[in-house]
Write a protein that holds these residues in place. Sequence first.
Motif, PDB file in Angstrom:
ATOM      1  N   ARG A   1      -6.110  12.033  -2.739  1.00  0.00           N
ATOM      2  CA  ARG A   1      -5.307  11.331  -3.747  1.00  0.00           C
ATOM      3  C   ARG A   1      -5.056   9.863  -3.390  1.00  0.00           C
ATOM      4  O   ARG A   1      -4.483   9.125  -4.173  1.00  0.00           O
ATOM      5  CB  ARG A   1      -3.963  12.037  -3.917  1.00  0.00           C
ATOM      6  CG  ARG A   1      -4.096  13.426  -4.551  1.00  0.00           C
ATOM      7  CD  ARG A   1      -2.761  14.145  -4.564  1.00  0.00           C
ATOM      8  NE  ARG A   1      -2.285  14.383  -3.196  1.00  0.00           N
ATOM      9  CZ  ARG A   1      -1.132  14.991  -2.914  1.00  0.00           C
ATOM     10  NH1 ARG A   1      -0.332  15.387  -3.895  1.00  0.00           N
ATOM     11  NH2 ARG A   1      -0.780  15.185  -1.670  1.00  0.00           N
ATOM     12  N   GLY A   2      -5.437   9.439  -2.178  1.00  0.00           N
ATOM     13  CA  GLY A   2      -5.235   8.050  -1.789  1.00  0.00           C
ATOM     14  C   GLY A   2      -4.836   7.933  -0.342  1.00  0.00           C
ATOM     15  O   GLY A   2      -5.546   8.427   0.543  1.00  0.00           O
ATOM     16  N   ALA A   3      -3.704   7.302  -0.095  1.00  0.00           N
ATOM     17  CA  ALA A   3      -3.218   7.079   1.272  1.00  0.00           C
ATOM     18  C   ALA A   3      -1.757   7.506   1.335  1.00  0.00           C
ATOM     19  O   ALA A   3      -0.939   7.077   0.517  1.00  0.00           O
ATOM     20  CB  ALA A   3      -3.374   5.623   1.672  1.00  0.00           C
ATOM     21  N   GLU A   4      -1.453   8.345   2.303  1.00  0.00           N
ATOM     22  CA  GLU A   4      -0.081   8.805   2.481  1.00  0.00           C
ATOM     23  C   GLU A   4       0.462   8.321   3.814  1.00  0.00           C
ATOM     24  O   GLU A   4      -0.283   8.214   4.803  1.00  0.00           O
ATOM     25  CB  GLU A   4      -0.026  10.343   2.420  1.00  0.00           C
ATOM     26  CG  GLU A   4      -0.357  10.903   1.053  1.00  0.00           C
ATOM     27  CD  GLU A   4      -0.196  12.411   1.025  1.00  0.00           C
ATOM     28  OE1 GLU A   4       0.098  12.997   2.103  1.00  0.00           O
ATOM     29  OE2 GLU A   4      -0.359  12.999  -0.062  1.00  0.00           O
TER      30      GLU A   4
ATOM     31  N   GLN B   1     -10.409  -4.544  -1.106  1.00  0.00           N
ATOM     32  CA  GLN B   1      -9.936  -3.332  -0.452  1.00  0.00           C
ATOM     33  C   GLN B   1     -10.250  -3.374   1.037  1.00  0.00           C
ATOM     34  O   GLN B   1      -9.482  -2.881   1.863  1.00  0.00           O
ATOM     35  CB  GLN B   1     -10.579  -2.095  -1.086  1.00  0.00           C
ATOM     36  CG  GLN B   1     -10.076  -0.777  -0.495  1.00  0.00           C
ATOM     37  CD  GLN B   1     -10.610   0.429  -1.228  1.00  0.00           C
ATOM     38  OE1 GLN B   1     -11.100   0.311  -2.347  1.00  0.00           O
ATOM     39  NE2 GLN B   1     -10.514   1.592  -0.597  1.00  0.00           N
TER      40      GLN B   1
ATOM     41  N   GLN C   1      -6.778   0.604  -2.926  1.00  0.00           N
ATOM     42  CA  GLN C   1      -7.407  -0.161  -4.000  1.00  0.00           C
ATOM     43  C   GLN C   1      -6.355  -0.800  -4.902  1.00  0.00           C
ATOM     44  O   GLN C   1      -6.459  -1.970  -5.275  1.00  0.00           O
ATOM     45  CB  GLN C   1      -8.327   0.724  -4.829  1.00  0.00           C
ATOM     46  CG  GLN C   1      -9.056  -0.030  -5.957  1.00  0.00           C
ATOM     47  CD  GLN C   1      -9.866  -1.215  -5.443  1.00  0.00           C
ATOM     48  OE1 GLN C   1     -10.742  -1.042  -4.584  1.00  0.00           O
ATOM     49  NE2 GLN C   1      -9.577  -2.423  -5.928  1.00  0.00           N
ATOM     50  N   GLU C   2      -5.307  -0.052  -5.232  1.00  0.00           N
ATOM     51  CA  GLU C   2      -4.245  -0.629  -6.061  1.00  0.00           C
ATOM     52  C   GLU C   2      -3.513  -1.740  -5.311  1.00  0.00           C
ATOM     53  O   GLU C   2      -3.124  -2.756  -5.902  1.00  0.00           O
ATOM     54  CB  GLU C   2      -3.264   0.464  -6.481  1.00  0.00           C
ATOM     55  CG  GLU C   2      -3.815   1.430  -7.513  1.00  0.00           C
ATOM     56  CD  GLU C   2      -2.742   2.358  -8.040  1.00  0.00           C
ATOM     57  OE1 GLU C   2      -1.546   2.018  -7.908  1.00  0.00           O
ATOM     58  OE2 GLU C   2      -3.098   3.418  -8.585  1.00  0.00           O
TER      59      GLU C   2
ATOM     60  N   GLN D   1      -2.305   3.799  -2.827  1.00  0.00           N
ATOM     61  CA  GLN D   1      -3.761   3.638  -2.737  1.00  0.00           C
ATOM     62  C   GLN D   1      -4.073   2.232  -2.258  1.00  0.00           C
ATOM     63  O   GLN D   1      -3.440   1.261  -2.691  1.00  0.00           O
ATOM     64  CB  GLN D   1      -4.435   3.864  -4.093  1.00  0.00           C
ATOM     65  CG  GLN D   1      -4.378   5.288  -4.612  1.00  0.00           C
ATOM     66  CD  GLN D   1      -5.164   5.438  -5.894  1.00  0.00           C
ATOM     67  OE1 GLN D   1      -5.509   4.461  -6.557  1.00  0.00           O
ATOM     68  NE2 GLN D   1      -5.458   6.685  -6.262  1.00  0.00           N
TER      69      GLN D   1
ATOM     70  N   ALA E   1       0.827  -1.210   0.000  1.00  0.00           N
ATOM     71  CA  ALA E   1       0.000   0.000   0.000  1.00  0.00           C
ATOM     72  C   ALA E   1       0.858   1.255   0.000  1.00  0.00           C
ATOM     73  O   ALA E   1       0.546   2.252  -0.674  1.00  0.00           O
ATOM     74  CB  ALA E   1      -0.932  -0.017   1.217  1.00  0.00           C
TER      75      ALA E   1
ATOM     76  N   ARG F   1      -5.602   9.209   5.206  1.00  0.00           N
ATOM     77  CA  ARG F   1      -6.362   9.224   3.951  1.00  0.00           C
ATOM     78  C   ARG F   1      -6.385  10.636   3.381  1.00  0.00           C
ATOM     79  O   ARG F   1      -6.603  11.606   4.113  1.00  0.00           O
ATOM     80  CB  ARG F   1      -7.785   8.747   4.179  1.00  0.00           C
ATOM     81  CG  ARG F   1      -7.918   7.293   4.635  1.00  0.00           C
ATOM     82  CD  ARG F   1      -7.431   6.321   3.559  1.00  0.00           C
ATOM     83  NE  ARG F   1      -7.702   4.947   3.926  1.00  0.00           N
ATOM     84  CZ  ARG F   1      -8.677   4.220   3.379  1.00  0.00           C
ATOM     85  NH1 ARG F   1      -9.470   4.756   2.455  1.00  0.00           N
ATOM     86  NH2 ARG F   1      -8.861   2.971   3.755  1.00  0.00           N
TER      87      ARG F   1
END
Length: 311
Positions: free
Chosen positions: A53-56, A29, A19-20, A17, A12, A50
């Motif tokens: 743009r996704g997860a940082e 997910q 999902q990816e 992300q 991750a 969160r």
Amino acid sequence: MDLDAVRTFVTAAEAGQFQEAATELAVTQQAVSKRIAALERTLGVRLFTRTPRGAELTIDGQAFLPHARELLRVAERAVESVRIGSRPLRVDVLSSRGAASGLLRGFHRAHPEVELDVVMLFGIDTAIAAIRSGAIDASFRAVTVPGRPLPDDVESARVLDEPLQLLTGPGHVLAGARSVPMAGLAGHRIWMPGIVPGTEWAAYYDDLVAEFGLTIEATGPNFGADALLDTVADTPALATFMGGNTRLVWPTDHGLRRIPVTDPMPVYPHSLLWQRGNPHPALATLRTHLADTATAPNAPGTWTPDWTNPH
């Protein structure tokens, strides 16, 4: 620590992300989110925030990431160390100068791609226990000691009948003989301080003495091959037995003689022992090599005890 959760975290973090990461790991997910949450509870910190743009990664996530990658590398190395065929084939040869060591060297020359780990264990019981525990893959031994059959899960194959020779010093009465019949050894002192009661080689020489009326002395401390050779060279009344395939070096001024024994020729039987079902692929390669190079057992004019017959 759950390695699946650590692997999910690293995936991750690299994907950015959930999902990816889920797609790459072939899970949902929701499963990714649950694994990350469980890892965060274990560590007591938040690893991601969160964003649109996704997860940082958080500061703690950034600190944990290189260690997480190292955890996965260590885990992979641990698995690789025991993966079938990835570790060396571990073989017991009893001694570095004997015939078994020569057989294994021949195998190494024929198959240099096979990584070997050579060990030297004392006594057949120790070797069998190591085979059954998985500490070694195979052992070269005489099979079997009378009254002590091999366990059902241990197999053996006769791979070499090694002729015995008489070793004398230059002053021995038989030193000039080109060969000596078994009957001609009666009354001569044969000194073998390396014979240890309860071993397979002690059982072999016990039968040899009983069969041909020989005198074998195992008295005195065993200071090793060099001391044995020195004593035999300096003592006209003493001789010793030596395997024809045994590789020893002695000073030229010793004047030692290796004399073939005949009528019959006593041979020491070497067998390979292994545990049934051992999956190491190199073990099959070793067995095939030895089968292709093995001498025919019980050749006419040779002698071995009954308990060493192939089975």
